[in-house]
Design an enzyme around this catalytic site. Sequence first.
Site, PDB file in Angstrom:
ATOM      1  N   ILE A 170      33.282  -8.063 -20.518  1.00 23.21           N
ATOM      2  CA  ILE A 170      32.251  -8.994 -20.967  1.00 23.21           C
ATOM      3  C   ILE A 170      31.975 -10.013 -19.867  1.00 23.21           C
ATOM      4  O   ILE A 170      32.915 -10.542 -19.255  1.00 23.21           O
ATOM      5  CB  ILE A 170      32.692  -9.729 -22.249  1.00 23.21           C
ATOM      6  CG1 ILE A 170      32.899  -8.735 -23.388  1.00 23.21           C
ATOM      7  CG2 ILE A 170      31.666 -10.796 -22.650  1.00 23.21           C
ATOM      8  CD1 ILE A 170      33.481  -9.349 -24.655  1.00 23.21           C
TER       9      ILE A 170
ATOM     10  N   CYS B 157      37.649  -6.758 -12.806  1.00 22.00           N
ATOM     11  CA  CYS B 157      37.707  -8.094 -13.408  1.00 22.00           C
ATOM     12  C   CYS B 157      38.798  -8.958 -12.794  1.00 22.00           C
ATOM     13  O   CYS B 157      39.207  -9.970 -13.367  1.00 22.00           O
ATOM     14  CB  CYS B 157      37.898  -8.006 -14.923  1.00 22.00           C
ATOM     15  SG  CYS B 157      36.597  -7.060 -15.754  1.00 22.00           S
TER      16      CYS B 157
END
Length: 229
Positions: free
Chosen positions: A153, A183
């Site tokens: 996200i 990430c």
Amino acid sequence: MLTYPEKLAGSKRKCSLYNCGTIDYQTAWIWQKSLQKERTIDPDRADALVILEHPPVYTLGTDASLEYLKFDHLQTEYELYRVERGGEVTYHCPGQIIAYPILNLRYYQQDLHWYLRQLEEVIIRVLALHNLAGERIEGLTGVWVEDRKIAAIGIKVSRWITMHGFALNVCPDLSGFEQIVPCGIADRSVGSMAEFIPNINPYLVRQQIIHVFGEVFGIEMLESEEFQI
């Protein structure tokens, strides 16, 4: 001064749904910014949800570190963009379903942490429909299944109107993640739904994302025309 009334009892905010195929990253990025701008100018305009896939591409958040790339960003065959979302480097490719919500959070909650948790909730509920237990990890954003990150996200919010969103690994070729530290998390691996459900149907998952998104945010989905910039 603009005011943003609470939803009327029994009513639902409208959300235009753009259920697309594969769109190159730059085109989708420009489109998102256009959708966000439209709603900045006209805050009463219906929200939007774009569902699509991207050809192989790497993206870096605003403050993402280049140290998480395992290739030279100045001399590379890979498509690479630095964009205005939060978070570190990630990878998009076919088989990964991406959702870009363009929501006016003044009609929901003006709280970015709340919004991130709601996006995670959408993913967790979709996974539960396939008997997969999606989990949150304290201090991190995203969703994991058996310690494998299955959804990333990253968002950007301007004047409380959102863009960017989440990417759910349904049945992608995960090898592209080997060129980065996804990430910025070095001690956890990336996974996909297909690793747990070999014959997973991406069309079904796409429809479930749309339904559950409307359920979680309490909105009515309106089928929209094909995208245009």
